[in-house]
Each structure stands twice: as C-alpha cells, then as structure tokens.
Write an enzyme that holds these catalytic residues in place. Structure first.
Site, PDB file in Angstrom:
ATOM      1  CD  GLU A 162       4.397  -5.253 -10.684  1.00 53.78           C
ATOM      2  OE1 GLU A 162       3.731  -5.689 -11.750  1.00 53.78           O
ATOM      3  OE2 GLU A 162       3.963  -4.280 -10.347  1.00 53.78           O
TER       4      GLU A 162
ATOM      5  N   GLY B  42       0.822  -1.059  -0.085  1.00 55.89           N
ATOM      6  CA  GLY B  42      -0.029  -0.005  -0.101  1.00 55.89           C
ATOM      7  C   GLY B  42       0.934   1.287  -0.038  1.00 55.89           C
TER       8      GLY B  42
ATOM      9  CB  SER C  98       4.292  -3.741  -2.251  1.00 55.47           C
ATOM     10  OG  SER C  98       4.411  -2.372  -2.973  1.00 55.47           O
ATOM     11  CB  ALA C  99       4.110  -0.776   1.596  1.00 56.33           C
TER      12      ALA C  99
ATOM     13  CG  HIS D 290       5.685  -2.578  -7.409  1.00 57.28           C
ATOM     14  ND1 HIS D 290       4.526  -3.510  -7.713  1.00 57.28           N
ATOM     15  CD2 HIS D 290       5.521  -2.107  -6.111  1.00 57.28           C
ATOM     16  CE1 HIS D 290       4.007  -3.511  -6.597  1.00 57.28           C
ATOM     17  NE2 HIS D 290       4.356  -3.064  -5.747  1.00 57.28           N
TER      18      HIS D 290
END
Length: 241
Positions: A197, A92, A125-126, A162
């Site tokens: 990714e 996020g 991700s985050a 990413h």
C-alpha cells in the site's frame, strides 16, 4: 503496440494517515498535467453504489482542479470512452468489475484507446488488477463470475495490490499471501508484482517505474522472489510474452 501507454497503477486509493487519494496526488497530477487533462471519466463498477463512489472521487479530485464524470451516467459508454481525456478505474471487487466490463463490451474499446491512442489510464486496487493480463492474483472474494479471468492486458504481467508481508511469529495456520502467490506462479510460470500500500507502477510507453516510498516484492516466474526498491526500473516486466 504498447508504445502509447500512459498508465498509473495504484496499489490502493487509501493509505493510513492520508485522505482519499492524497498519498498519490503528485503522481496523479504528473499524469494529468502531462496529458492536459481537465476532466476524468471515472469507472465505478467495482462497488455497488456508482453514484456515491463517483461522488467520493469527485470530492477528492475537484479541489485539485479536475472535473469528474461517471461512466455509468453515459447513455453510450463506448462513445464516452472515445472522447475521454483520461479514465480512472476504481477499486472494489475485481470480479464484479471485470464481469461488468465484459457485460458492457468495454474491454476491447478500453484496450484500443489505451494501447493505441494513448488514453491515460489510472487504476486503483481492482482497477489495477483489471489492467494486468488476468485477475488471478486479486485478493477479492468471487462474489460474481466474469466470463473469463482474462483482463485488459495493458501490461503483460500480474499485480497483487495491497500486498502484505507474512507476519513474523504469527500463529495463524492458513495460507499467507506469499503462499497464494507462489501457488499461482507454480501453475502459470508468470511473474507477479506484490505492490504494498502506498506504492504504484507508472508506465510510459515501454518504460515502467516503481513509485512510492516502499519496496515491491517480485514473485518471479522461476519461483524465486526479489525485493525491488522505490524508483526501480520495471521495464523488463513489459517484455513478458
């Protein structure tokens, strides 16, 4: 201090052509089964709707045989972490996530549990960004302001989830991802691993391995870059000071 580490740091939870987390199922189950995990404590703070986010993760993991509980539902988050079988910190907005971890005084408890007691940690991700030494190399907009960019430092290097290669022949005149990461390296003289990714980093104690079927791009502290193939040994990155 890092000999107890048991981490899976995903570039992303979603991959084109796959259901949520499906591309990483084998990696997740390898970690969970190896640690006899039956229930995953999910940290949903990177998105605004914590209940909905937790339900999304539950819908993915429950059919595989894993229960999912949201940390936001626990009256005492530190106590919940201390009894957790594994934690999964979702993606996020990295700034929002780190600010919340600071606000709830969760950085030191997580760091202690993961580095000294071997609590399995999954980040996406985050959640991968905050597992590194700082969030300087996130792609996110700074919609919130944490007290510091210093993060959990479960690994002593930075990651860019990413990661996107520059588009050949592009007429776009803004900075490329490479230029932004090279700028960070120039200021800090620290390495950054660009995770495309579908790839991830598996850390077991002092050993780190690149997983997935794509290369990662390493931006070295000296300003050079190197393409690292799938299954590359990344353990040298754990020796950063």
């Amino acid at each position: 201090m890092g000999s107890a580490r048991n981490l899976l740091l995903l570039s992303s939870s979603r991959l084109h052509g796959h259901a949520y987390l499906e591309h990483a199922r084998g990696q997740l189950e390898d970690l969970f089964k190896g640690a006899s995990v039956k229930t995953v404590l999910f940290v949903p703070y990177a998105l605004r709707d914590h209940d909905k986010y937790t339900a999304t993760v539950r819908d993915a993991l429950q059919p595989w045989g894993y229960a999912v509980e949201g940390l936001h539902t626990k009256p005492d988050p530190v106590q919940a972490l201390s009894t957790a079988q594994a934690i999964f910190v979702g993606g996020g907005n990295t700034f929002v996530l780190l600010r919340t971890l600071y606000k709830l005084d969760l950085l030191e408890p997580i760091r202690e549990l993961v580095l000294r007691r071997g609590l399995p940690y999954v980040g996406s991700s985050a959640g991968t960004n905050v597992a590194t030494r700082s969030i300087h190399t996130t792609n996110d907009m700074p919609v919130a302001y944490p007290p510091s960019f210093d993060a959990l430092a479960l690994v002593p290097f930075n990651i860019n989830p990413h990661y996107l290669d520059p588009e050949a022949g592009s007429q776009h005149k803004g900075e490329t991802r490479d230029e932004r990461l090279e700028e960070f390296v120039a200021y800090h003289q620290l390495p950054v691993l660009g995770l495309r990714e579908g790839t991830s980093v598996r850390v077991q104690g002092e050993k780190a391995t690149l997983l997935g079927d794509r290369n990662a791009k390493l931006f070295k502290a000296d300003g050079n870059t190197e393409e690292l193939p799938p299954q590359a040994d990344l353990s040298f990155l754990l020796k950063q000071e």
